[in-house]
Design an enzyme around this catalytic site. Structure first.
Site, PDB file in Angstrom:
ATOM      1  N   LYS A  46       0.841  -1.210   0.000  1.00  0.00           N
ATOM      2  CA  LYS A  46       0.000   0.000   0.000  1.00  0.00           C
ATOM      3  C   LYS A  46       0.870   1.251   0.000  1.00  0.00           C
ATOM      4  O   LYS A  46       0.628   2.194  -0.752  1.00  0.00           O
ATOM      5  CB  LYS A  46      -0.868  -0.012   1.255  1.00  0.00           C
ATOM      6  CG  LYS A  46      -1.488   1.325   1.625  1.00  0.00           C
ATOM      7  CD  LYS A  46      -2.378   1.241   2.835  1.00  0.00           C
ATOM      8  CE  LYS A  46      -1.652   1.390   4.126  1.00  0.00           C
ATOM      9  NZ  LYS A  46      -1.341   2.755   4.534  1.00  0.00           N
ATOM     10  N   ASN A  47       1.936   1.228   0.815  1.00  0.00           N
ATOM     11  CA  ASN A  47       2.730   2.452   1.001  1.00  0.00           C
ATOM     12  C   ASN A  47       3.765   2.671  -0.088  1.00  0.00           C
ATOM     13  O   ASN A  47       4.509   3.649  -0.044  1.00  0.00           O
ATOM     14  CB  ASN A  47       3.377   2.458   2.393  1.00  0.00           C
ATOM     15  CG  ASN A  47       2.324   2.636   3.481  1.00  0.00           C
ATOM     16  OD1 ASN A  47       1.168   2.954   3.194  1.00  0.00           O
ATOM     17  ND2 ASN A  47       2.704   2.398   4.721  1.00  0.00           N
TER      18      ASN A  47
ATOM     19  N   CYS B  21      -4.243  12.381  13.446  1.00  0.00           N
ATOM     20  CA  CYS B  21      -4.970  11.119  13.296  1.00  0.00           C
ATOM     21  C   CYS B  21      -4.839  10.381  14.620  1.00  0.00           C
ATOM     22  O   CYS B  21      -4.199  10.852  15.550  1.00  0.00           O
ATOM     23  CB  CYS B  21      -4.431  10.328  12.118  1.00  0.00           C
ATOM     24  SG  CYS B  21      -2.973   9.385  12.505  1.00  0.00           S
TER      25      CYS B  21
ATOM     26  N   ARG C 201       1.217  14.162  13.625  1.00  0.00           N
ATOM     27  CA  ARG C 201       1.754  13.902  12.285  1.00  0.00           C
ATOM     28  C   ARG C 201       1.800  15.170  11.422  1.00  0.00           C
ATOM     29  O   ARG C 201       1.144  15.303  10.402  1.00  0.00           O
ATOM     30  CB  ARG C 201       0.943  12.800  11.601  1.00  0.00           C
ATOM     31  CG  ARG C 201       1.007  11.510  12.406  1.00  0.00           C
ATOM     32  CD  ARG C 201       0.235  10.396  11.778  1.00  0.00           C
ATOM     33  NE  ARG C 201       0.885   9.890  10.576  1.00  0.00           N
ATOM     34  CZ  ARG C 201       0.368   8.890   9.842  1.00  0.00           C
ATOM     35  NH1 ARG C 201      -0.778   8.374  10.181  1.00  0.00           N
ATOM     36  NH2 ARG C 201       0.995   8.466   8.762  1.00  0.00           N
TER      37      ARG C 201
ATOM     38  N   ASP D 179       5.020   0.201  12.123  1.00  0.00           N
ATOM     39  CA  ASP D 179       3.791  -0.422  11.604  1.00  0.00           C
ATOM     40  C   ASP D 179       3.665  -1.882  12.009  1.00  0.00           C
ATOM     41  O   ASP D 179       2.655  -2.516  11.735  1.00  0.00           O
ATOM     42  CB  ASP D 179       3.743  -0.316  10.073  1.00  0.00           C
ATOM     43  CG  ASP D 179       3.573   1.123   9.628  1.00  0.00           C
ATOM     44  OD1 ASP D 179       3.720   1.405   8.424  1.00  0.00           O
ATOM     45  OD2 ASP D 179       3.314   1.987  10.490  1.00  0.00           O
TER      46      ASP D 179
ATOM     47  N   ARG E  30      -8.356  -0.703   5.221  1.00  0.00           N
ATOM     48  CA  ARG E  30      -7.515   0.338   4.624  1.00  0.00           C
ATOM     49  C   ARG E  30      -6.199  -0.250   4.146  1.00  0.00           C
ATOM     50  O   ARG E  30      -5.609   0.236   3.199  1.00  0.00           O
ATOM     51  CB  ARG E  30      -7.206   1.434   5.652  1.00  0.00           C
ATOM     52  CG  ARG E  30      -8.404   2.216   6.106  1.00  0.00           C
ATOM     53  CD  ARG E  30      -7.990   3.419   6.875  1.00  0.00           C
ATOM     54  NE  ARG E  30      -7.036   4.214   6.105  1.00  0.00           N
ATOM     55  CZ  ARG E  30      -6.592   5.395   6.521  1.00  0.00           C
ATOM     56  NH1 ARG E  30      -6.976   5.875   7.680  1.00  0.00           N
ATOM     57  NH2 ARG E  30      -5.754   6.089   5.793  1.00  0.00           N
TER      58      ARG E  30
HETATM   59  C1  EPZ Z   1       4.500   6.734   6.571  1.00  0.00           C
HETATM   60  O1  EPZ Z   1       3.740   7.755   7.173  1.00  0.00           O
HETATM   61  C2  EPZ Z   1       3.557   5.547   6.408  1.00  0.00           C
HETATM   62  N1  EPZ Z   1       2.443   5.923   5.541  1.00  0.00           N
HETATM   63  C3  EPZ Z   1       3.043   5.119   7.784  1.00  0.00           C
HETATM   64  O2  EPZ Z   1       2.250   3.968   7.582  1.00  0.00           O
HETATM   65  C4  EPZ Z   1       4.231   4.757   8.665  1.00  0.00           C
HETATM   66  O3  EPZ Z   1       3.769   4.419   9.943  1.00  0.00           O
HETATM   67  C5  EPZ Z   1       5.187   5.951   8.742  1.00  0.00           C
HETATM   68  O4  EPZ Z   1       5.590   6.347   7.419  1.00  0.00           O
HETATM   69  C6  EPZ Z   1       6.441   5.637   9.543  1.00  0.00           C
HETATM   70  O5  EPZ Z   1       7.109   4.562   8.966  1.00  0.00           O
HETATM   71  C7  EPZ Z   1       2.641   5.950   4.205  1.00  0.00           C
HETATM   72  O6  EPZ Z   1       3.727   5.703   3.707  1.00  0.00           O
HETATM   73  C8  EPZ Z   1       1.456   6.319   3.367  1.00  0.00           C
HETATM   74  P1  EPZ Z   1       6.638  10.003   8.641  1.00  0.00           P
HETATM   75  P2  EPZ Z   1       4.332   9.267   7.220  1.00  0.00           P
HETATM   76  O7  EPZ Z   1       6.502  11.303   7.926  1.00  0.00           O
HETATM   77  O8  EPZ Z   1       5.149   9.543   6.024  1.00  0.00           O
HETATM   78  C9  EPZ Z   1       7.174  13.177  12.078  1.00  0.00           C
HETATM   79  C10 EPZ Z   1       0.414   2.578   7.857  1.00  0.00           C
HETATM   80  O9  EPZ Z   1       0.125   1.953   8.859  1.00  0.00           O
HETATM   81  N2  EPZ Z   1       7.090  14.191  11.009  1.00  0.00           N
HETATM   82  O10 EPZ Z   1       7.766   9.103   8.281  1.00  0.00           O
HETATM   83  O11 EPZ Z   1       3.196  10.166   7.527  1.00  0.00           O
HETATM   84  C11 EPZ Z   1       5.863  12.439  12.307  1.00  0.00           C
HETATM   85  O12 EPZ Z   1       5.041  13.149  13.211  1.00  0.00           O
HETATM   86  C12 EPZ Z   1       0.863   4.012   7.965  1.00  0.00           C
HETATM   87  O13 EPZ Z   1       0.431   2.104   6.703  1.00  0.00           O
HETATM   88  C13 EPZ Z   1       7.271  15.539  11.337  1.00  0.00           C
HETATM   89  O14 EPZ Z   1       7.486  15.884  12.493  1.00  0.00           O
HETATM   90  O15 EPZ Z   1       5.290   9.187   8.480  1.00  0.00           O
HETATM   91  C14 EPZ Z   1       6.330  11.129  12.888  1.00  0.00           C
HETATM   92  O16 EPZ Z   1       6.561  11.286  14.263  1.00  0.00           O
HETATM   93  C15 EPZ Z   1       0.599   4.553   9.330  1.00  0.00           C
HETATM   94  N3  EPZ Z   1       7.189  16.464  10.333  1.00  0.00           N
HETATM   95  C16 EPZ Z   1       7.669  10.877  12.193  1.00  0.00           C
HETATM   96  O17 EPZ Z   1       8.060  12.151  11.650  1.00  0.00           O
HETATM   97  C17 EPZ Z   1       6.953  16.114   9.027  1.00  0.00           C
HETATM   98  O18 EPZ Z   1       6.899  17.016   8.162  1.00  0.00           O
HETATM   99  C18 EPZ Z   1       7.630   9.880  11.050  1.00  0.00           C
HETATM  100  O19 EPZ Z   1       6.603  10.299  10.202  1.00  0.00           O
HETATM  101  C19 EPZ Z   1       6.767  14.749   8.729  1.00  0.00           C
HETATM  102  C20 EPZ Z   1       6.855  13.803   9.726  1.00  0.00           C
END
Ligand code: EPZ
Length: 418
Positions: free
Chosen positions: A22-23, A116, A121, A304, A396
Site C-alpha cells: 500500500k505504502n 490522526c 503527524r 507499523d 484500509r
Molecule cells: C508513513 O507515514 C507511512 N504511511 C506510515 O504507515 C508509517 O507508519 C510511517 O511512514 C512511519 O514509517 C505511508 O507511507 C502512506 P513520517 P508518514 O513522515 O510519512 C514526524 C500505515 O500503517 N514528522 O515518516 O506520515 C511524524 O510526526 C501508515 O500504513 C514531522 O514531524 O510518516 C512522525 O513522528 C501509518 N514532520 C515521524 O516524523 C513532518 O513534516 C515519522 O513520520 C513529517 C513527519
C-alpha cells in the site's frame, strides 16, 4: 460497519500470497501526475486507501481505473490542482499529490491532513523542503497553497527521516531546475520503490534507499508502467499470526530482505524461518519467548509492526518491553488487548508486557489500521470467540485479510453490520 468474528485456537497451516505494498502504491499513483498520458501500475492491492487515492485523482480530473491489481491513471485532462479536506481527512497520504501538482502545474492547494489516531503527524518538513526549492507556500483556511513557476534544486536536511516527506520532495525535485540533495532521507523500501518508479519515468535519482538522495531535475517525465513491491507489513503481520498460533505457513511473493529487523525479533521470540522459492516458510513455537523491541526508522523495527508484535508478546513466556519512538500515541491497541486478559502497563512511549498463558475472546473495537491487525492476531490464539468491530480500519491496509486467514485454517468470518 462490518465486523469480524474469530474463534481462536486453530494452528494456521498453508500458503498465503502477499499483496502489493500500500505504502509503495500510494506515492507511485501520485507520481503519475508528473507526466501527461496513461500510466499503469501493477500488483496494486484492492484497499480502501487505494480507492481513496483514486477518488482524489478523479476529483482533480485524472482518469482512474482499477481492475485485478492493475491501476490505470490518465492525466491529459486535469481540471484542477486541489485536494479537498473531505478527501484528505480520510487519508493523510493524500498529501503526496502536493509535490507532483506543484512541480507539474506550478500550483497546488491541498488540505492540511490534520492529526490522526496515532499522532499529530505534522507536515512541516514537506513544506520546508518545497520552500527551500523556491516555492511560495502559505497556509490559508486549513489548506496548503503552494506556487512556483519552476522550482530549483536545493540542499534539504530533514530533522528526522520522513517517509512521505522524502517521497513528496523526490517527486517535486524530479522536475526542478538543477540538483537537489535530500539529507537524512527516509530509507524505507517503499521510498526506494517510489524512486525506481520515477526513474522509470525518466527522472534522474541516485541514492534512494540510503540517507542521502540526489535528484537532477529534468524538463519532463513520461508516463510509467510499473509493478510495485510486496507489502512487508502484511508479510510481518502473517508471520506474527503464525507465531501466536504455533502454525506452519508459507508466504509467497514476499521480500524477506525488507523485514530483517522483524525476522530477527521474531526469531528471538522462537519462530523458525526457512527460505522457499519466491517466499518463506514460517513456523511458530509452542509458546513464544519474550523479547524487547524499540521501533525505529528503517532499517530498524518498523512502527507499523509494533501493535502486531505486542499481540504476540502478550502470550509470551516472560516480560517484554516495547518502546514506540516514531508516533506519540500508537498504543491504542493496548486497552483492547487488556480486555482479552493481556497484562500490559504503559508509561509514556514504553509498554511493559507480562506474557499470560492464554488470552480470552471478547468484543473489541478497532481504532486504527495496525491496531486492528493486532486484535485479529490476538484473537487467532484467544480462547473462545472475539468480535472485532469497525474493521474498515483493517480494510484500509489489508486485502481480504479474513479470506487469506480462512484459507490457512482460521475460524474467521466477516459480518456485515448496518
Ligand atoms: C508513513 O507515514 C507511512 N504511511 C506510515 O504507515 C508509517 O507508519 C510511517 O511512514 C512511519 O514509517 C505511508 O507511507 C502512506 P513520517 P508518514 O513522515 O510519512 C514526524 C500505515 O500503517 N514528522 O515518516 O506520515 C511524524 O510526526 C501508515 O500504513 C514531522 O514531524 O510518516 C512522525 O513522528 C501509518 N514532520 C515521524 O516524523 C513532518 O513534516 C515519522 O513520520 C513529517 C513527519
Amino acid at each position: 460497519m462490518d465486523k469480524l468474528i474469530i474463534r481462536g485456537g486453530r494452528k494456521l497451516k498453508g500458503e498465503v500470497t502477499i499483496s502489493g505494498a500500500k505504502n509503495a502504491a500510494l506515492p507511485i499513483m501520485a507520481a503519475s501526475l508528473l507526466a501527461s498520458g496513461y500510466s499503469t501500475i501493477q500488483g496494486v492491492p484492492r484497499l480502501r486507501d487505494i480507492m481513496t487515492m483514486g477518488r482524489l485523482l478523479a476529483h482533480i480530473g485524472a482518469g482512474f481505473h482499477y481492475e485485478e491489481g492493475k491501476v490505470v491513471i490518465s492525466t491529459e485532462r486535469l481540471k484542477m490542482q486541489e485536494a479537498p479536506y473531505d478527501l484528505v481527512r480520510t487519508m493523510r497520504a493524500s498529501i503526496l499529490v502536493l509535490g507532483p501538482l506543484l512541480a507539474k502545474y506550478g500550483y497546488a492547494r491541498v488540505s492540511l491532513p490534520g492529526g490522526c489516531a496515532i499522532g499529530a503527524r505534522p507536515i512541516n518538513l514537506h513544506l520546508m523542503g518545497l520552500e527551500r526549492m523556491g516555492a511560495d507556500v502559505k497556509l490559508e483556511g486549513g489548506y496548503v497553497v503552494a506556487k512556483a513557476r519552476r522550482m530549483r534544486g536545493a540542499s534539504i536536511y530533514f530533522d528526522l527521516p520522513t517517509v512521505t516527506g522524502t517521497e513528496n520532495l523526490m517527486m517535486a525535485a524530479s522536475l526542478a531546475r538543477g540538483r537537489t540533495v535530500i539529507e537524512n532521507a527516509a530509507r524505507e523500501p517503499e521510498v526506494k520503490d517510489c524512486a525506481r518508479a520515477l526513474v522509470a519515468m525518466g527522472a534522474k535519482i541516485e541514492g534512494a534507499g540510503g540517507s542521502i538522495i540526489e535528484i537532477e531535475g529534468v524538463d519532463d517525465l513520461r508516463p510509467l508502467d510499473y509493478t510495485i513491491i510486496p507489502d512487508r507489513i502484511e508479510e510481518g503481520t502473517f508471520m506474527t499470526a503464525a507465531g501466536i498460533t504455533g502454525g506452519d505457513i508459507t508466504l509467497k511473493s514476499c521480500r524477506l530482505d525488507h523485514l530483517d529487523a522483524v525476522v530477527m525479533k521474531l526469531t528471538e521470540a522462537g519462530l523458525v524461518f526457512e527460505n522457499r522459492e519466491g517466499g518463506v516458510r514460517v513456523m511458530g513455537p509452542g509458546r513464544p519467548k519474550s523479547t524487547n523491541v524499540t521501533t525505529l526508522q528503517y532499517p530498524g523495527f518498523p512502527t507499523d509492526m509494533q501493535a502486531q508484535f505486542m499481540a504476540l508478546m502478550s502470550v509470551a513466556d516472560g516480560t517484554s518491553v516495547i518502546k514506540e519512538t516514531i508516533f506519540e500515541n500508537r498504543f491504542m491497541h493496548v486497552a483492547e488487548l487488556m480486555r482479552m486478559g493481556a497484562d500490559i502497563a504503559v508509561e509514556g512511549g514504553i509498554a511493559t508486557v507480562k506474557g499470560v498463558g492464554k488470552l480470552k475472546g471478547a468484543p473489541l473495537m478497532a481504532t486504527d489500521l495496525r491496531a486492528s491487525a493486532s486484535l485479529v492476531v490476538a484473537a487467532l490464539a484467544a480462547k473462545g470467540e472475539t468480535e472485532v468491530r469497525r474493521i474498515y480500519h483493517l480494510d484500509r491496509g489489508y486485502e481480504t485479510m479474513e479470506e487469506k486467514l480462512k484459507k490457512i485454517g482460521a475460524d474467521i468470518r466477516r459480518v456485515k453490520e448496518g
